[in-house]
Design a protein around this motif. Structure first.
Motif, PDB file in Angstrom:
ATOM      1  N   SER A   9       7.795  84.594  51.360  1.00 18.23           N
ATOM      2  CA  SER A   9       8.700  83.562  50.623  1.00 18.23           C
ATOM      3  C   SER A   9       8.762  82.272  51.493  1.00 18.23           C
ATOM      4  CB  SER A   9      10.086  83.953  50.258  1.00 18.23           C
ATOM      5  OG  SER A   9      10.683  82.902  49.704  1.00 18.23           O
ATOM      6  N   THR A  12       5.215  80.861  51.784  1.00 11.92           N
ATOM      7  CA  THR A  12       4.735  80.161  50.466  1.00 11.92           C
ATOM      8  C   THR A  12       5.290  78.789  50.312  1.00 11.92           C
ATOM      9  OG1 THR A  12       4.248  82.262  49.531  1.00 11.92           O
ATOM     10  CG2 THR A  12       4.671  80.408  48.126  1.00 11.92           C
ATOM     11  N   ARG A  13       6.748  78.583  50.776  1.00 12.73           N
ATOM     12  CA  ARG A  13       7.180  77.351  50.545  1.00 12.73           C
ATOM     13  C   ARG A  13       6.895  76.346  51.334  1.00 12.73           C
ATOM     14  NH1 ARG A  13      12.579  76.058  48.409  1.00 12.73           N
ATOM     15  NH2 ARG A  13      12.791  78.299  47.854  1.00 12.73           N
ATOM     16  N   THR A 112      -3.018  78.973  41.798  1.00 12.91           N
ATOM     17  CA  THR A 112      -1.437  79.904  41.909  1.00 12.91           C
ATOM     18  C   THR A 112      -0.344  79.204  42.508  1.00 12.91           C
ATOM     19  OG1 THR A 112      -2.469  81.031  43.848  1.00 12.91           O
ATOM     20  CG2 THR A 112      -2.865  81.864  41.876  1.00 12.91           C
ATOM     21  N   ALA A 113      -0.614  78.103  43.290  1.00 15.84           N
ATOM     22  CA  ALA A 113       0.228  77.354  43.943  1.00 15.84           C
ATOM     23  C   ALA A 113       1.340  76.611  42.915  1.00 15.84           C
ATOM     24  CB  ALA A 113      -0.340  76.275  44.941  1.00 15.84           C
ATOM     25  N   ASN A 115       2.551  78.104  40.155  1.00 16.39           N
ATOM     26  CA  ASN A 115       3.689  78.991  39.970  1.00 16.39           C
ATOM     27  C   ASN A 115       4.848  79.008  40.907  1.00 16.39           C
ATOM     28  OD1 ASN A 115       0.721  81.333  39.341  1.00 16.39           O
ATOM     29  ND2 ASN A 115       1.639  79.782  38.191  1.00 16.39           N
ATOM     30  N   VAL A 116       4.306  78.856  42.137  1.00 14.77           N
ATOM     31  CA  VAL A 116       5.665  78.604  43.139  1.00 14.77           C
ATOM     32  C   VAL A 116       6.438  77.410  43.143  1.00 14.77           C
ATOM     33  CG1 VAL A 116       5.958  78.736  45.531  1.00 14.77           C
ATOM     34  CG2 VAL A 116       3.986  80.122  44.676  1.00 14.77           C
ATOM     35  N   TYR A 119       8.692  77.559  40.060  1.00  9.28           N
ATOM     36  CA  TYR A 119       9.776  78.276  40.638  1.00  9.28           C
ATOM     37  C   TYR A 119      10.818  77.385  41.355  1.00  9.28           C
ATOM     38  CZ  TYR A 119      12.646  81.692  42.899  1.00  9.28           C
ATOM     39  OH  TYR A 119      13.623  82.336  43.444  1.00  9.28           O
ATOM     40  N   VAL A 125       8.607  79.481  34.640  1.00  8.94           N
ATOM     41  CA  VAL A 125       7.800  80.237  35.465  1.00  8.94           C
ATOM     42  C   VAL A 125       6.901  81.119  34.743  1.00  8.94           C
ATOM     43  CG1 VAL A 125       7.275  81.892  37.463  1.00  8.94           C
ATOM     44  CG2 VAL A 125       9.078  80.100  37.574  1.00  8.94           C
ATOM     45  N   PRO A 196       1.510  87.202  49.599  1.00 11.43           N
ATOM     46  CA  PRO A 196       2.000  85.913  49.672  1.00 11.43           C
ATOM     47  C   PRO A 196       1.282  85.384  51.252  1.00 11.43           C
ATOM     48  CG  PRO A 196       3.472  86.706  48.721  1.00 11.43           C
ATOM     49  CD  PRO A 196       3.026  87.572  49.309  1.00 11.43           C
ATOM     50  N   ASN A 295      -0.067  70.270  47.331  1.00 11.88           N
ATOM     51  CA  ASN A 295       1.535  70.995  47.856  1.00 11.88           C
ATOM     52  C   ASN A 295       2.607  70.071  48.125  1.00 11.88           C
ATOM     53  OD1 ASN A 295       0.786  74.332  47.955  1.00 11.88           O
ATOM     54  ND2 ASN A 295      -0.939  73.414  48.932  1.00 11.88           N
ATOM     55  N   SER A 299       5.704  69.577  45.867  1.00 12.75           N
ATOM     56  CA  SER A 299       7.240  69.964  46.313  1.00 12.75           C
ATOM     57  C   SER A 299       8.110  68.521  46.231  1.00 12.75           C
ATOM     58  CB  SER A 299       7.016  69.991  48.048  1.00 12.75           C
ATOM     59  OG  SER A 299       6.156  71.533  48.225  1.00 12.75           O
TER      60      SER A 299
END
Length: 321
Positions: A9, A12-13, A112-113, A115-116, A119, A125, A196, A295, A299
């Motif tokens: 987790s 991924t963040r 797929t990033a 989806n993170v 979230y 999601v 992940p 990313n 963010s």
């Protein structure tokens, strides 16, 4: 396993920071990372296989329970980003290699990033996952046709060769992951926490390898490509957000759609460039830089949307009362 899940987790963040760190190291010590370019397709296949493992039957329900939103997302994905890429390449008169790379990036499915990031932004999601699944499954047919139509003015494009590449590095690994998960679901649950971690380092090594192999070209063209990538990503998120608002979607769905449209499967664009356009080495650069930038931008967008969401929630509660 709980420790692995926590590590996954966190990684991924902070995937953007990991990619930046490895890329910077690859720039300084290229000989330590240049080997990774030979494994780009394998790394991407591993990421897509991991995606297949994590897809649950319930994830497909959103396609049927919210077909309108998924359809809007798929259409937006394969119109906004490809046309924005073509427009930027044309208006800015980009060199052929860079134009090809930007268009390749624009014609790829959602990553797929997204989806993170959805979230983190407290978006929808399941809708994000549904849109990613649909655009990924459409990629073998849609991506080659779009690249042929939009990049043909700069380079010769083989639809068949690109179709085979997308099937090999996207469709087959995803299907394999789905099959393995279906027949060994309990065993896969034990390895899911580490997926992940594997995905983060796979995409980081893809970008680091491209960086190591193109240090001179990055010095020459990196600023131009970064500027184009930033514009491309901003157009995707901005127009995606506007379309969601036009269709009167709520906060969560608007957030998911904007992020999904703006965040591409940049690893696929790098892999396609390397496999199909060896004569155009700079074509890998937009995807590599986008891997880092989207990313970061995602963010930032997520933090802004979270603040907006906190303001929306009390208002909604008051309205219901």
């Amino acid at each position: 396993m709980r420790a692995l899940s926590t590590i996954g987790s966190v990684l991924t963040r902070y995937v953007a920071l990991i990619i930046i760190a490895l890329s910077a190291l690859a720039f300084v010590v290229p000989q330590a990372f240049v080997w990774a370019t030979g494994y780009t397709t394998i790394f991407l296949g591993v990421i897509m296989f991991g995606m297949g493992l994590t897809i649950k039957p319930s994830d497909f329900k959103v396609v049927f329970t919210h077909p309108k939103e998924v359809l809007i997302g798929a259409v937006a994905q394969y119109t906004i980003m490809p046309l924005a890429a073509w427009a930027l390449a044309t208006v800015l008169q980009l060199p052929a290699d860079i134009a090809l790379g930007v268009i390749l990036l624009g014609c790829c499915p959602g990553g797929t990033a997204s989806n993170v990031i959805t979230y983190i932004a407290k978006g929808d999601v399941p809708l994000s996952v549904g849109m990613t699944i649909v655009s990924t499954l459409l990629a073998p047919l849609v991506t080659p046709v779009l690249v042929y139509a939009l990049a043909g003015a700069w380079v010769e494009v083989s639809i068949v060769a690109m179709f085979v590449s997308v099937v090999q590095v996207v469709l087959l690994p995803v299907i394999a992951g789905l099959v393995v998960s279906a027949f060994a679901h309990r065993a896969m649950q034990t390895v899911q926490p580490i997926l992940p971690v594997i995905s983060v380092f796979a995409i980081a090594f893809i970008v680091a390898g491209i960086t190591a192999a193109n240090t001179t070209k990055i010095l020459e063209s990196g600023a131009l490509v970064l500027a184009v990538v930033v514009l491309h990503n901003a157009i995707g998120m901005g127009v995606g957000y506007a379309i969601a608002r036009l269709f009167k979607m709520d906060y969560a769905k608007t957030t998911a759609l904007a992020i999904e449209v703006g965040m591409q499967n940049s690893g696929l664009s790098v892999s396609l460039a390397a496999a199909n356009f060896a004569a155009n080495p700079l074509a890998t650069l937009p995807g590599a830089i986008f891997s880092v930038w989207h990313n970061i931008a995602g963010s930032v967008f997520a933090s802004v949307r979270c603040r907006e969401g906190k303001q929306v929630a009390p208002a909604a509660s008051s309205a219901r009362a």
